[in-house]
Design an enzyme around this catalytic site. Structure first.
Site, PDB file in Angstrom:
ATOM      1  N   TYR A  41      13.227  49.297  22.464  1.00 42.09           N
ATOM      2  CA  TYR A  41      12.768  49.133  23.844  1.00 42.09           C
ATOM      3  C   TYR A  41      12.637  47.658  24.221  1.00 42.09           C
ATOM      4  O   TYR A  41      12.803  47.301  25.392  1.00 42.09           O
ATOM      5  CB  TYR A  41      11.464  49.906  24.058  1.00 42.09           C
ATOM      6  N   CYS A  91       8.961  61.900  18.898  1.00 41.24           N
ATOM      7  CA  CYS A  91       8.207  60.667  18.670  1.00 41.24           C
ATOM      8  C   CYS A  91       8.153  60.281  17.193  1.00 41.24           C
ATOM      9  O   CYS A  91       7.692  61.076  16.365  1.00 41.24           O
ATOM     10  CB  CYS A  91       6.787  60.853  19.203  1.00 41.24           C
TER      11      CYS A  91
END
Length: 331
Positions: free
Chosen positions: A199, A68
């Protein structure tokens, strides 16, 4: 404040039984026409204890994933400030099934050393038994109150960059007061135009949607390429929080954004200043030691994007992050 726990681990990842992890609908809000995750646990650290969470050595534990970018940023901050022995840290498995982040034995991750939790969700439920939101990393645990202080990556990172002054390297100022307005402005640009790009492009439903994302992302990269032509760092003459934020996005660009988001107009390695800048940072231990390309790729292609990629993890790219960067000439 040492804590003795019994080491337990979650059962292996099982997509057939548990499915894929997905944040619940209440985890999002609309912001700048982008679906932004909500981080509801937002306590703050303070050197004087006025927030209820005093910056004390040995009191806090940071749960993270090297997959992350938001979790890598506070790790870099702790390493740069020399606070590795002041705030402890441990990693979850980068691959999630429907149960979310879990503690398992594996390369670069292992059992929860503080509470013996098997799932990170357990820390959220210990904080709020009614919690039904997004279980995210980074998450900062307080050994004294036995609850999470925060899962708000931005304010948490700032606190770890500014608190603990008596134990930190005084030569490292990641969020100096006189530069905060400029740092905040640059950070907003990174988040708005770059961090959400992969994304957003992946989930684009039309050519026009994809084109708009691509224009936004490469416009930002072009601006940073120009900004870094005559200066070594984004703000001032030393590393700041803005550099941490840009780095964690750049280090994932050719690995994730290009193949997954189809953001292939240019690669990072095609932008001379950005590519040299990223190598300049990577070659410092705080950045190198928190960069794990295997976790980045497996966490992305086996989990978050796994449904769309058949959980196939790409082999590359192969690039030389240790090549000379020549950024020293900029001071």
């Amino acid at each position: 404040m040492a804590t003795t726990t019994t080491s337990t681990v979650a059962s292996p990842v099982d997509f057939e039984t548990f499915g894929d992890y997905a944040p619940p609908p209440n985890a999002y809000r609309a912001e700048d026409n982008i679906a932004t995750l909500v981080y509801p646990i937002d306590g703050r650290l303070s050197d004087d204890g006025s927030t209820g969470f005093a910056a004390e050595p040995g009191r806090y534990h940071l749960y993270f994933s090297l997959y992350c970018p938001w979790a890598q940023r506070p790790l870099i901050a702790l390493a740069l400030r020399g606070l590795g022995d002041i705030v402890s840290c441990s990693a979850v498995d980068p691959v999630r099934d429907g149960r979310g982040w879990a503690f398992r034995e594996g390369p670069g991750h292992g059992p929860d050393p503080v509470n013996g939790f098997t799932l990170l969700r357990d820390a959220y439920l210990a904080t709020d038994p009614t919690f039904d939101g997004h279980v995210s990393v980074p998450a900062l645990w307080d050994r004294v109150t036995r609850r999470l202080v925060s899962n708000h990556y931005a304010t948490m990172t700032i606190d770890l960059e500014t608190c603990f002054a008596p134990w930190a390297d005084p030569s490292v100022e990641l969020y100096p007061e006189h530069d905060r307005a400029e740092i905040d402005t640059v950070n907003r640009e990174i988040v708005r135009d770059l961090a959400s790009g992969t994304y957003a492009a992946l989930h684009a439903k039309t050519q026009a949607d994809y084109d708009a994302v691509s224009t936004r992302v490469f416009g930002a990269l072009d601006r940073f390429e120009a900004r870094l032509a005559s200066r070594r760092f984004l703000v001032g003459d030393h590393i700041t929080d803005a550099d941490l934020l840009l780095y964690v996005n750049l280090v994932r660009f050719d690995v994730i954004a290009v193949p997954l988001g189809r953001l292939n107009l240019r690669r990072l390695v095609d932008s001379p200043n950005l590519w040299a800048y990223a190598r300049d940072l990577y070659q410092r231990p705080a950045f190198r030691d928190t960069t794990n390309f295997d976790h980045i790729k497996t966490g992305t292609f086996r989990t978050g994007a796994g449904i769309k990629t058949s959980r196939i993890v790409p082999a590359g790219p192969t690039v030389d992050w240790d090549a000379p960067h020549d950024r020293d000439r900029l001071g």
